[in-house]
Design an enzyme around this catalytic site. Structure first.
Site, short mmCIF file in Angstrom:
data_model
loop_
_atom_site.label_atom_id
_atom_site.label_comp_id
_atom_site.label_asym_id
_atom_site.label_seq_id
_atom_site.Cartn_x
_atom_site.Cartn_y
_atom_site.Cartn_z
N SER A 269 -6.48 1.71 -0.48
CA SER A 269 -6.95 0.59 -1.31
C SER A 269 -6.16 0.51 -2.61
O SER A 269 -5.56 1.49 -3.06
CB SER A 269 -8.43 0.77 -1.63
OG SER A 269 -8.63 1.84 -2.53
N LYS B 274 -2.02 14.37 4.70
CA LYS B 274 -3.46 14.38 4.45
C LYS B 274 -4.08 13.14 5.08
O LYS B 274 -4.10 12.06 4.50
CB LYS B 274 -3.77 14.39 2.95
CG LYS B 274 -5.25 14.72 2.66
CD LYS B 274 -5.70 14.30 1.29
CE LYS B 274 -6.17 12.87 1.25
NZ LYS B 274 -7.36 12.61 2.10
N GLU C 152 -11.09 -8.53 -1.48
CA GLU C 152 -10.74 -7.98 -0.17
C GLU C 152 -12.01 -7.45 0.47
O GLU C 152 -12.64 -6.52 -0.03
CB GLU C 152 -9.71 -6.87 -0.29
CG GLU C 152 -9.29 -6.31 1.05
CD GLU C 152 -8.30 -5.15 0.94
OE1 GLU C 152 -7.50 -4.96 1.87
OE2 GLU C 152 -8.34 -4.43 -0.08
N GLU D 77 1.38 1.59 -0.53
CA GLU D 77 1.09 0.45 0.34
C GLU D 77 -0.41 0.23 0.23
O GLU D 77 -1.21 1.02 0.73
CB GLU D 77 1.50 0.76 1.77
CG GLU D 77 1.69 -0.50 2.62
CD GLU D 77 0.39 -1.04 3.16
OE1 GLU D 77 -0.11 -2.03 2.57
OE2 GLU D 77 -0.15 -0.49 4.12
N LEU D 78 -0.80 -0.87 -0.44
CA LEU D 78 -2.18 -1.01 -0.89
C LEU D 78 -2.89 -2.18 -0.21
O LEU D 78 -2.53 -2.59 0.88
CB LEU D 78 -2.18 -1.15 -2.42
CG LEU D 78 -1.41 -0.05 -3.16
CD1 LEU D 78 -1.42 -0.29 -4.66
CD2 LEU D 78 -1.94 1.33 -2.82
N CYS E 262 -5.06 -3.90 6.28
CA CYS E 262 -4.59 -4.37 4.98
C CYS E 262 -4.05 -5.79 5.06
O CYS E 262 -4.13 -6.55 4.09
CB CYS E 262 -3.53 -3.42 4.42
SG CYS E 262 -2.07 -3.23 5.47
#
Length: 415
Positions: A161, A107, A310, A182-183, A216
């Protein structure tokens, strides 16, 4: 492995066309688009090594039997990838998952559905991947939720995020799914007092302004020793003021557009709130359309909004420190722990400092943005659930472990 090699050859042969879609959809400048296709190609080639890796271990047993653990395909892997590096952050899960015997539902972000979705599907189709093993499902939150809750999807690989990752993790946990997250990050670049300021500022500018700061691992916090602080701020501001911003499809520019108006407005709100709170605008702070000028904020504190959050935009907040103990405490105080850069002539001093700061990635004498297909990539704290992508880490990420025993006869029991 042969199929993946064919996919890599097709990818490489069509790189110029693929790069045009990256520029068109994600707003990357030409070198950044070329970098994305290059790293994505490396991810495919690295995945070709997985089918020939050892897939199990012989285990000792109290019984007179053969006991071993083997890695088996999980079944269906769901991959949810973001807009900022749509190919790298999609292919780094898709390729190893396929290589290890799984089917994949990808996706991509709807804003980068072609370069982050259709391109991958087309390449593997031309390479001869059997029908039904790779599906592309562009869509919003509803599509993501359906993917996570479907009982046939056993592993979710999500990049995005921290706020979205929390929701993904919560939903996956309710359905007992294994999930790789994985943020976000707010990565620190620590500049010690013995650096070459010009080189340090060059690294800092790259870390904060590459791809408009929409990475990121972007350098979101510049922690600079007081002895070089003023010179560093001046050098960063000079670089920011001379970096051309514009349409990467039509001009030779250093920064392209922010992905959309919503993200641009978030960036500007954080910059405005920071100057209102007392930060000094050393460069930038303005925009035209989606084109945001690279911005340097000086005299920030740990409470300054663009420092504490962030930003995901081309903003470099610069904070002053006096001692190594002070900067270790400041750098470690963030809820994020993705990447860390330390600039110093004394590399052992840098390594000692790094060991005091939680981070999944550390670069001594480099900025914070870096990744390679062969490395175990991942963050700690609110930046994710730990190392899970790259090299041998892929074996654990996209397989299940099964214990098997074998013996020549049926064991006699007293029942």
């Amino acid at each position: 492995a042969a199929l993946l090699r064919r996919a890599a050859a097709i990818w490489e042969a069509n790189a110029p066309e693929i790069e045009q879609w990256v520029i068109r959809e994600s707003g990357k400048i030409v070198p950044a688009a070329q970098f994305e296709t290059h790293v994505s190609l490396g991810e495919i080639y690295e995945a070709t090594t997985l089918p020939s890796r050892p897939y199990g271990d012989l285990l000792p047993s109290e019984q007179p039997r053969l006991s071993f653990a083997e890695r088996v395909p999980a079944g269906v892997v769901g991959v949810i990838s973001p807009f900022n590096f749509p190919q790298i952050l999609g292919i780094r899960s898709v390729a190893p998952a396929l290589a290890l015997g799984n089917a994949v539902v990808l996706k991509p972000d709807p804003r980068t559905a072609v370069c982050g979705g259709v391109v991958l599907a087309r390449v593997f189709e031309e390479a001869g991947l059997p029908d039904g093993l790779l599906h592309v499902l562009p869509g919003g939150v509803d599509a993501g939720e359906t993917l996570i809750t479907d009982p046939l999807v056993r592993i979710i690989s999500f990049t995005g995020s921290t706020a979205a990752g929390r929701r993904v993790g919560e939903l996956a946990a309710r359905h007992l799914k294994r999930v790789h997250l994985e943020l976000g990050g707010n990565s620190a670049l620590i500049v010690l007092d013995d650096v070459d300021v010009a080189r340090a500022a060059s690294a800092g500018a790259w870390g904060s302004f590459l791809h408009q700061g929409q990475i990121c691992m972007t350098t979101g916090r510049h922690l600079v020793h007081e002895a070089v602080y003023d010179d560093y701020v001046a050098a960063m501001a000079d670089k920011a003021s001379h970096l051309p911003v514009g349409d990467p499809a039509t001009g030779q520019v250093a920064l392209g557009p922010i992905i959309d108006e919503r993200q641009r407005d978030k960036v500007h709100a954080l910059v405005t709130a920071s100057t209102d709170a007392g930060a000094r605008l050393a460069a930038g702070g303005t925009y035209e359309g989606l084109f945001y000028q690279p911005t340097v904020l000086a005299d920030v504190t740990q409470e300054t909004p663009a420092y504490a959050n962030e930003v995901f935009g081309p903003v470099a907040p610069v904070l002053r420190f006096s001692t190594v103990d002070e900067v270790a405490a400041i750098a470690a105080s963030s809820e994020y722990g993705l990447s860390l850069g330390i600039l110093t002539r004394d590399v052992m001093r840098g390594l000692d400092l790094a060991r005091r700061i939680p981070s999944g990635i550390v670069h001594i004498n480099d900025q914070t943005v870096d990744d390679e297909p062969t490395v175990p990539f991942g963050g700690v704290l609110d930046s994710g659930t730990g190392t899970r992508f790259g090299g041998t880490a892929n074996l654990e990420a996209f397989t299940e472990t099964r214990w098997v025993t074998m013996q020549g006869d049926i064991t006699p029991y007293p029942f």
